[in-house]
Design a protein around this motif. Structure first.
Motif, mmCIF file in Angstrom:
data_model
loop_
_atom_site.group_PDB
_atom_site.id
_atom_site.type_symbol
_atom_site.label_atom_id
_atom_site.label_comp_id
_atom_site.label_asym_id
_atom_site.label_seq_id
_atom_site.Cartn_x
_atom_site.Cartn_y
_atom_site.Cartn_z
ATOM 1 N N GLU A 251 0.840 -1.203 0.000
ATOM 2 C CA GLU A 251 0.000 0.000 0.000
ATOM 3 C C GLU A 251 0.878 1.258 0.000
ATOM 4 O OE1 GLU A 251 -3.681 1.881 2.668
ATOM 5 O OE2 GLU A 251 -2.771 -0.062 3.203
ATOM 6 N N ALA A 252 1.936 1.245 0.799
ATOM 7 C CA ALA A 252 2.852 2.384 0.849
ATOM 8 C C ALA A 252 3.563 2.557 -0.489
ATOM 9 C CB ALA A 252 3.867 2.187 1.971
ATOM 10 N N ARG A 253 3.906 1.446 -1.115
ATOM 11 C CA ARG A 253 4.591 1.512 -2.415
ATOM 12 C C ARG A 253 3.721 2.196 -3.461
ATOM 13 N NH1 ARG A 253 4.355 -1.665 -6.840
ATOM 14 N NH2 ARG A 253 6.198 -1.733 -8.205
ATOM 15 N N GLU A 254 2.459 1.808 -3.534
ATOM 16 C CA GLU A 254 1.555 2.418 -4.513
ATOM 17 C C GLU A 254 1.393 3.910 -4.251
ATOM 18 O OE1 GLU A 254 -2.088 0.287 -4.482
ATOM 19 O OE2 GLU A 254 -1.204 -1.602 -5.187
ATOM 20 N N ALA A 255 1.259 4.280 -2.969
ATOM 21 C CA ALA A 255 1.093 5.692 -2.625
ATOM 22 C C ALA A 255 2.338 6.497 -2.968
ATOM 23 C CB ALA A 255 0.750 5.828 -1.138
ATOM 24 N N LEU A 256 3.504 5.924 -2.695
ATOM 25 C CA LEU A 256 4.751 6.641 -2.959
ATOM 26 C C LEU A 256 5.039 6.753 -4.457
ATOM 27 C CD1 LEU A 256 6.990 5.264 -0.083
ATOM 28 C CD2 LEU A 256 6.387 7.653 -0.473
ATOM 29 N N LEU A 257 4.688 5.730 -5.215
ATOM 30 C CA LEU A 257 4.869 5.823 -6.667
ATOM 31 C C LEU A 257 3.979 6.912 -7.256
ATOM 32 C CD1 LEU A 257 5.172 2.054 -7.678
ATOM 33 C CD2 LEU A 257 6.988 3.779 -7.632
ATOM 34 N N GLU A 258 2.786 7.055 -6.699
ATOM 35 C CA GLU A 258 1.913 8.137 -7.152
ATOM 36 C C GLU A 258 2.489 9.499 -6.761
ATOM 37 O OE1 GLU A 258 -0.896 10.397 -8.805
ATOM 38 O OE2 GLU A 258 -0.629 8.233 -9.117
ATOM 39 N N LEU A 259 3.041 9.596 -5.552
ATOM 40 C CA LEU A 259 3.672 10.846 -5.130
ATOM 41 C C LEU A 259 4.889 11.157 -6.008
ATOM 42 C CD1 LEU A 259 3.550 10.750 -1.224
ATOM 43 C CD2 LEU A 259 2.446 12.402 -2.728
ATOM 44 N N ARG A 260 5.621 10.121 -6.393
ATOM 45 C CA ARG A 260 6.788 10.357 -7.253
ATOM 46 C C ARG A 260 6.359 10.882 -8.627
ATOM 47 N NH1 ARG A 260 11.124 5.690 -8.597
ATOM 48 N NH2 ARG A 260 9.407 4.938 -9.890
ATOM 49 N N ARG A 261 5.212 10.424 -9.116
ATOM 50 C CA ARG A 261 4.716 10.962 -10.384
ATOM 51 C C ARG A 261 4.363 12.443 -10.250
ATOM 52 N NH1 ARG A 261 2.828 5.578 -11.177
ATOM 53 N NH2 ARG A 261 1.014 5.892 -9.836
ATOM 54 N N GLN A 262 3.860 12.817 -9.070
ATOM 55 C CA GLN A 262 3.482 14.215 -8.844
ATOM 56 C C GLN A 262 4.689 15.089 -8.508
ATOM 57 O OE1 GLN A 262 0.263 14.578 -5.963
ATOM 58 N NE2 GLN A 262 -0.602 12.617 -6.596
ATOM 59 N N TYR A 263 5.641 14.508 -7.761
ATOM 60 C CA TYR A 263 6.801 15.271 -7.295
ATOM 61 C C TYR A 263 8.093 14.528 -7.673
ATOM 62 C CZ TYR A 263 3.174 17.298 -4.292
ATOM 63 O OH TYR A 263 2.027 17.886 -3.807
ATOM 64 N N PRO A 264 8.420 14.448 -8.960
ATOM 65 C CA PRO A 264 9.619 13.684 -9.356
ATOM 66 C C PRO A 264 10.919 14.296 -8.866
ATOM 67 C CG PRO A 264 8.734 14.931 -11.217
ATOM 68 C CD PRO A 264 7.729 15.055 -10.118
ATOM 69 N N ASN A 265 10.898 15.593 -8.503
ATOM 70 C CA ASN A 265 12.132 16.262 -8.074
ATOM 71 C C ASN A 265 12.242 16.381 -6.560
ATOM 72 O OD1 ASN A 265 10.088 18.070 -7.723
ATOM 73 N ND2 ASN A 265 11.154 19.824 -8.599
ATOM 74 N N SER A 266 11.382 15.663 -5.812
ATOM 75 C CA SER A 266 11.403 15.755 -4.349
ATOM 76 C C SER A 266 12.361 14.726 -3.752
ATOM 77 C CB SER A 266 10.003 15.522 -3.786
ATOM 78 O OG SER A 266 10.050 15.360 -2.386
ATOM 79 N N PRO A 267 13.405 15.168 -3.054
ATOM 80 C CA PRO A 267 14.323 14.199 -2.435
ATOM 81 C C PRO A 267 13.659 13.426 -1.303
ATOM 82 C CG PRO A 267 14.894 16.437 -1.781
ATOM 83 C CD PRO A 267 13.838 16.565 -2.840
ATOM 84 N N GLU A 268 12.668 14.045 -0.635
ATOM 85 C CA GLU A 268 11.999 13.357 0.473
ATOM 86 C C GLU A 268 11.193 12.157 -0.021
ATOM 87 O OE1 GLU A 268 12.923 17.483 1.614
ATOM 88 O OE2 GLU A 268 11.754 16.657 -0.038
ATOM 89 N N VAL A 269 10.506 12.325 -1.165
ATOM 90 C CA VAL A 269 9.748 11.206 -1.736
ATOM 91 C C VAL A 269 10.695 10.082 -2.138
ATOM 92 C CG1 VAL A 269 8.294 10.477 -3.662
ATOM 93 C CG2 VAL A 269 7.813 12.638 -2.499
ATOM 94 N N ALA A 270 11.797 10.439 -2.815
ATOM 95 C CA ALA A 270 12.768 9.426 -3.242
ATOM 96 C C ALA A 270 13.376 8.708 -2.038
ATOM 97 C CB ALA A 270 13.862 10.079 -4.076
ATOM 98 N N GLU A 271 13.655 9.448 -0.976
ATOM 99 C CA GLU A 271 14.262 8.840 0.211
ATOM 100 C C GLU A 271 13.307 7.839 0.859
ATOM 101 O OE1 GLU A 271 16.489 10.265 4.311
ATOM 102 O OE2 GLU A 271 14.882 11.491 3.499
ATOM 103 N N LEU A 272 12.024 8.210 0.982
ATOM 104 C CA LEU A 272 11.070 7.314 1.631
ATOM 105 C C LEU A 272 10.802 6.078 0.768
ATOM 106 C CD1 LEU A 272 9.518 7.057 4.232
ATOM 107 C CD2 LEU A 272 7.579 8.220 3.176
ATOM 108 N N LEU A 273 10.760 6.264 -0.548
ATOM 109 C CA LEU A 273 10.589 5.116 -1.432
ATOM 110 C C LEU A 273 11.802 4.186 -1.338
ATOM 111 C CD1 LEU A 273 8.741 3.817 -3.538
ATOM 112 C CD2 LEU A 273 9.889 5.178 -5.291
ATOM 113 N N PHE A 274 12.982 4.775 -1.241
ATOM 114 C CA PHE A 274 14.197 3.981 -1.054
ATOM 115 C C PHE A 274 14.116 3.185 0.248
ATOM 116 C CE2 PHE A 274 18.296 3.636 1.069
ATOM 117 C CZ PHE A 274 19.054 2.956 0.128
ATOM 118 N N GLN A 275 13.654 3.827 1.324
ATOM 119 C CA GLN A 275 13.551 3.151 2.618
ATOM 120 C C GLN A 275 12.539 2.008 2.574
ATOM 121 O OE1 GLN A 275 12.714 6.283 5.401
ATOM 122 N NE2 GLN A 275 14.789 7.127 5.309
#
Length: 211
Positions: free
Chosen positions: A106-130
């Motif tokens: 569930e978190a993965r799907e939400a974060l992938l959607e956030l990455r589509r909206q905010y591809p330049n956000s380091p916070e989104v990339a960091e949380l997806l990495f975690q």
């Protein structure tokens, strides 16, 4: 590894010598400059002339030691706030809660959607990495970092350095080109650039030692 260790030791010794030189120059400048001012007359002028080159040298050494950090602080003071206002970070607390609760898909799907909206956000990339780190998905970790660093308008933030260092841990010498190109970018603070350059030295040192 021994070569890397001694290179770090040598770097610290050189920095210590710079500080010793600065302290010595300031001491001479105060000792003769202030003494000359108090003495007055020809002897005072002579003392002042002795102190003058040490004062110039102290200024040059001080600039060498403190100018990068000072310029970095001024830049972030002037422009850091406006950068954050232009691109506010997305709300990540719900995703972090899902990861903590073990709801990884569930978190993965939400974060992938956030990455589509905010591809330049380091916070989104960091949380997806975690998230991928929690699930033991090494390929997902690597893909997350590589996808993020393909964006050209990345926002500043400590997560950038964390992701680069994690990438170096994951792929080793393969991370050298990315770290080399990123360490020269202006979005990084002086202390962050030093971290990247230290890791670069470690990676290239390992490369030389294995050759």
């Amino acid at each position: 590894m021994a070569g890397i260790y001694w290179s770090h030791v040598l770097e610290k010794i050189c920095m210590a010598l710079w500080y010793v030189l600065l302290i010595f120059c300031v001491w001479v400048m105060i000792r003769f400059g202030l003494g000359g001012f108090l003495e007055g007359g020809l002897s005072g002028v002579g003392s002042f002339l002795i102190a003058l080159p040490f004062g110039v040298l102290a200024g040059l050494v001080g600039w060498r030691l403190f100018a990068p950090a000072l310029a970095d602080g001024i830049t972030h003071l002037l422009f850091g706030g406006s950068e954050k206002l232009k691109a506010p970070p997305p709300l990540l607390s719900p995703c972090a809660g899902m990861i903590a609760a073990g709801r990884l898909e569930e978190a993965r799907e939400a974060l992938l959607e956030l990455r589509r909206q905010y591809p330049n956000s380091p916070e989104v990339a960091e949380l997806l990495f975690q998230l991928f780190e929690s699930s033991g998905d090494r390929e997902g970790q690597i893909a997350t970092i590589e996808t993020y660093f393909q964006t050209s308008d990345r926002q500043p933030g400590a997560a950038n350095v964390m992701l680069l260092l994690a990438y170096a841990d994951l792929v080793g010498k393969g991370a050298v080109p990315l770290l080399r190109s990123e360490s020269g970018r202006s979005i990084y603070r002086a202390v962050e650039k030093r971290e990247l350059q230290n890791r670069l030295r470690a990676l290239t040192g390992n490369e030389k030692s294995s050759a």
